[in-house]
Design a protein around this motif. Sequence first.
Motif, PDB file in Angstrom:
ATOM      1  N   LEU A 253       0.894  -1.198  -0.007  1.00 21.45           N
ATOM      2  CA  LEU A 253       0.130  -0.042  -0.002  1.00 21.45           C
ATOM      3  C   LEU A 253       0.835   1.358  -0.127  1.00 21.45           C
ATOM      4  CD1 LEU A 253      -2.751  -0.938   2.551  1.00 21.45           C
ATOM      5  CD2 LEU A 253      -2.914  -1.076   0.201  1.00 21.45           C
ATOM      6  N   SER A 254       0.376   2.407  -0.781  1.00 20.17           N
ATOM      7  CA  SER A 254       1.411   3.523  -0.802  1.00 20.17           C
ATOM      8  C   SER A 254       0.717   4.507   0.573  1.00 20.17           C
ATOM      9  CB  SER A 254       0.919   4.347  -2.029  1.00 20.17           C
ATOM     10  OG  SER A 254      -0.405   4.762  -2.151  1.00 20.17           O
ATOM     11  N   TYR A 255       1.401   5.537   0.869  1.00 28.35           N
ATOM     12  CA  TYR A 255       0.921   6.321   1.762  1.00 28.35           C
ATOM     13  C   TYR A 255      -0.529   6.675   1.433  1.00 28.35           C
ATOM     14  CZ  TYR A 255       0.577  10.607   4.388  1.00 28.35           C
ATOM     15  OH  TYR A 255      -0.070  11.693   5.166  1.00 28.35           O
ATOM     16  N   TRP A 256      -0.926   7.288   0.029  1.00 24.89           N
ATOM     17  CA  TRP A 256      -2.073   7.776  -0.009  1.00 24.89           C
ATOM     18  C   TRP A 256      -3.313   6.676   0.071  1.00 24.89           C
ATOM     19  CZ3 TRP A 256      -0.540  12.176  -0.323  1.00 24.89           C
ATOM     20  CH2 TRP A 256       0.835  12.647  -0.963  1.00 24.89           C
ATOM     21  N   GLU A 257      -2.984   5.622  -0.510  1.00 25.91           N
ATOM     22  CA  GLU A 257      -3.821   4.473  -0.364  1.00 25.91           C
ATOM     23  C   GLU A 257      -4.343   4.046   1.204  1.00 25.91           C
ATOM     24  OE1 GLU A 257      -2.980   1.760  -4.530  1.00 25.91           O
ATOM     25  OE2 GLU A 257      -1.625   1.672  -2.506  1.00 25.91           O
ATOM     26  N   TYR A 258      -3.355   4.014   2.072  1.00 24.48           N
ATOM     27  CA  TYR A 258      -3.455   3.777   3.289  1.00 24.48           C
ATOM     28  C   TYR A 258      -4.027   4.853   4.044  1.00 24.48           C
ATOM     29  CZ  TYR A 258      -2.574   2.230   8.039  1.00 24.48           C
ATOM     30  OH  TYR A 258      -3.077   1.718   9.482  1.00 24.48           O
ATOM     31  N   LYS A 259      -3.666   6.128   3.798  1.00 22.86           N
ATOM     32  CA  LYS A 259      -4.293   7.147   4.456  1.00 22.86           C
ATOM     33  C   LYS A 259      -6.031   7.285   3.806  1.00 22.86           C
ATOM     34  CE  LYS A 259      -4.049  12.196   4.451  1.00 22.86           C
ATOM     35  NZ  LYS A 259      -3.392  13.561   3.936  1.00 22.86           N
ATOM     36  N   SER A 260      -6.027   7.185   2.595  1.00 20.22           N
ATOM     37  CA  SER A 260      -7.432   7.254   2.167  1.00 20.22           C
ATOM     38  C   SER A 260      -8.610   6.424   2.601  1.00 20.22           C
ATOM     39  CB  SER A 260      -7.430   7.472   0.737  1.00 20.22           C
ATOM     40  OG  SER A 260      -6.746   8.568   0.302  1.00 20.22           O
ATOM     41  N   TRP A 261      -7.776   4.878   2.584  1.00 22.90           N
ATOM     42  CA  TRP A 261      -8.973   3.838   2.833  1.00 22.90           C
ATOM     43  C   TRP A 261      -8.763   3.230   4.088  1.00 22.90           C
ATOM     44  CZ3 TRP A 261      -7.428   4.813  -2.248  1.00 22.90           C
ATOM     45  CH2 TRP A 261      -8.638   5.352  -3.236  1.00 22.90           C
ATOM     46  N   PHE A 262      -7.402   3.139   4.528  1.00 20.36           N
ATOM     47  CA  PHE A 262      -7.308   2.199   5.658  1.00 20.36           C
ATOM     48  C   PHE A 262      -6.867   2.841   7.113  1.00 20.36           C
ATOM     49  CE2 PHE A 262      -6.557  -0.213   1.716  1.00 20.36           C
ATOM     50  CZ  PHE A 262      -7.673  -1.121   1.913  1.00 20.36           C
ATOM     51  N   SER A 263      -6.897   4.103   7.143  1.00 25.53           N
ATOM     52  CA  SER A 263      -6.683   4.941   8.346  1.00 25.53           C
ATOM     53  C   SER A 263      -8.034   5.241   8.773  1.00 25.53           C
ATOM     54  CB  SER A 263      -5.693   6.022   8.368  1.00 25.53           C
ATOM     55  OG  SER A 263      -6.275   7.116   7.469  1.00 25.53           O
ATOM     56  N   ASN A 264      -8.144   5.500  10.396  1.00 25.34           N
ATOM     57  CA  ASN A 264      -9.004   5.904  11.039  1.00 25.34           C
ATOM     58  C   ASN A 264     -10.345   5.140  10.691  1.00 25.34           C
ATOM     59  OD1 ASN A 264      -7.578   7.971  12.246  1.00 25.34           O
ATOM     60  ND2 ASN A 264      -7.788   9.064  10.484  1.00 25.34           N
ATOM     61  N   VAL A 265     -10.270   3.770  10.621  1.00 25.00           N
ATOM     62  CA  VAL A 265     -11.427   2.954  10.272  1.00 25.00           C
ATOM     63  C   VAL A 265     -12.318   2.631  11.349  1.00 25.00           C
ATOM     64  CG1 VAL A 265     -12.344   1.032   9.066  1.00 25.00           C
ATOM     65  CG2 VAL A 265     -10.434   2.360   8.117  1.00 25.00           C
TER      66      VAL A 265
ATOM     67  N   GLN B 110      -2.534  -5.562   5.470  1.00 27.96           N
ATOM     68  CA  GLN B 110      -3.402  -5.728   6.498  1.00 27.96           C
ATOM     69  C   GLN B 110      -3.687  -4.365   7.107  1.00 27.96           C
ATOM     70  OE1 GLN B 110      -0.663  -8.326   8.863  1.00 27.96           O
ATOM     71  NE2 GLN B 110      -0.710  -6.529  10.442  1.00 27.96           N
ATOM     72  N   PHE B 111      -4.769  -4.084   8.066  1.00 27.72           N
ATOM     73  CA  PHE B 111      -5.100  -2.753   8.657  1.00 27.72           C
ATOM     74  C   PHE B 111      -5.695  -3.006   9.743  1.00 27.72           C
ATOM     75  CE2 PHE B 111      -8.839  -3.984   6.316  1.00 27.72           C
ATOM     76  CZ  PHE B 111      -9.942  -3.409   7.135  1.00 27.72           C
ATOM     77  N   SER B 112      -6.143  -2.039  10.511  1.00 26.02           N
ATOM     78  CA  SER B 112      -6.768  -1.953  11.700  1.00 26.02           C
ATOM     79  C   SER B 112      -8.102  -1.367  11.741  1.00 26.02           C
ATOM     80  CB  SER B 112      -5.701  -1.386  12.908  1.00 26.02           C
ATOM     81  OG  SER B 112      -6.318  -1.456  14.346  1.00 26.02           O
ATOM     82  N   THR B 113      -9.078  -1.751  12.710  1.00 25.74           N
ATOM     83  CA  THR B 113     -10.387  -1.279  12.630  1.00 25.74           C
ATOM     84  C   THR B 113     -10.736  -1.307  13.966  1.00 25.74           C
ATOM     85  OG1 THR B 113     -12.625  -1.357  11.708  1.00 25.74           O
ATOM     86  CG2 THR B 113     -11.492  -3.435  12.102  1.00 25.74           C
ATOM     87  N   ASN B 114     -11.717  -0.513  14.366  1.00 23.26           N
ATOM     88  CA  ASN B 114     -12.161  -0.318  15.871  1.00 23.26           C
ATOM     89  C   ASN B 114     -13.355  -1.695  15.964  1.00 23.26           C
ATOM     90  OD1 ASN B 114     -10.734   1.694  16.561  1.00 23.26           O
ATOM     91  ND2 ASN B 114     -12.484   3.178  16.212  1.00 23.26           N
ATOM     92  N   LYS B 115     -13.955  -1.776  15.023  1.00 25.06           N
ATOM     93  CA  LYS B 115     -15.005  -2.737  15.171  1.00 25.06           C
ATOM     94  C   LYS B 115     -14.893  -3.655  13.653  1.00 25.06           C
ATOM     95  CE  LYS B 115     -16.486  -1.481  19.254  1.00 25.06           C
ATOM     96  NZ  LYS B 115     -16.448  -2.373  20.455  1.00 25.06           N
ATOM     97  N   LEU B 116     -15.385  -4.870  13.921  1.00 22.60           N
ATOM     98  CA  LEU B 116     -15.425  -5.644  12.620  1.00 22.60           C
ATOM     99  C   LEU B 116     -16.958  -6.546  12.577  1.00 22.60           C
ATOM    100  CD1 LEU B 116     -14.027  -6.779   9.947  1.00 22.60           C
ATOM    101  CD2 LEU B 116     -13.301  -8.834  11.575  1.00 22.60           C
TER     102      LEU B 116
END
Length: 370
Positions: free
Chosen positions: A3-15, A216-222
């Motif tokens: 994942l690029s910085y942009w991809e991670y920031k736009s889709w997989f951060s603060n989920v 992989q990424f992190s989410t508060n709830k699944l």
Amino acid sequence: MNLSYWEYKSWFSNVDYTVIGSGIVGLTTALRLRQKYPKAGILVLEKGVLPQGASTKNAGFACFGSISEILADLKEHSEEELVRLVDQRWKGIQLLRSLLGDTTIGYQNNGGHEIFLQKDENRFQYCYDNISDINELLSPVFQKEPFKISNNKFGFEGVNQHYITHIFEGQIDTGRMMKSLLEKAMKANINILNSTVVESFLDTGNSVEVRCEGFQFSTNKLLVATNGFAQQLFKENVRPARAQVIITKPIKNLHIKGTFHLEEGYYYFRNIDDRILLGGGRNLDFKTEETFEFGQTSLVRHKLKQLLSTLILPSTPFKIDYGWSGIMGVGPQKRPIIKQLSNNVACGVRLGGMGVAIGASVGEQLADIF
């Protein structure tokens, strides 16, 4: 995949909330979460290019259980449990209709007819003898007696000259329904990623680590809404059940209208766009059809074509256009599994072949766990 910085920031951060599965359950879960948490980050992951399970593969029946199915279910459920199941199906359809609108989903109330082969006279008589009792049991759900006897007005061959009709059953256009749900979700600022396979997840106590194919990424709830594919992610009493379907090319002056059930619902057909859509047959080989693999078998396809030529369209020329299959989630009981699996993980699965009817209701219940 890196994942690029942009991809991670736009889709997989603060989920805040991640939903696995973009079928009816998954999207109504996401929409309910958006209603509850207007500012939350909500992500939906779908392994297919389109919703991969049964939501875009089904026959589009807005059904609540044929009389033979109801009577069979009474052997495994109490009367109270059965009434709750049917009530959930009825309210689920009303929820779907109010959420999207009848015109949008192509809803038509043409009735659902159970037809009986002549050789199944004993089954017909058993169902006929129990109409009054089942009507009395289910009238509080529909505010009217749902079942009645009707004549074989469509001229099916080799069947009893009477159907047992559920007057409240209808049909929808599954494709239009799912497109509308997707559009509604995107307008609600819900991110949807297709062709994204979730391989595993781990609840760490404070969040959930989600491992996908390549990242992989992190989410508060699944929230897991994968229905028949649930066993690929966790252990619950839900088995995959493949349903095979064929559809004819358009038939001039097709007079058949409505949804139809045969042999306790193991076969089902309907009209759509001057065609006949026919599915079922997993009772011919339950073991083979308990699979996560899409596809068609010669055994089932031959039986479906036979039903078309000998029973449904005995004097009408037709050609098969194409076929497909979908994966349902079934188990020892018809009740769906809607539960919290750990601190931050919950599931809504095992819809028992009633996804159109109960999908929206299951989605809302799943979202309300958190």
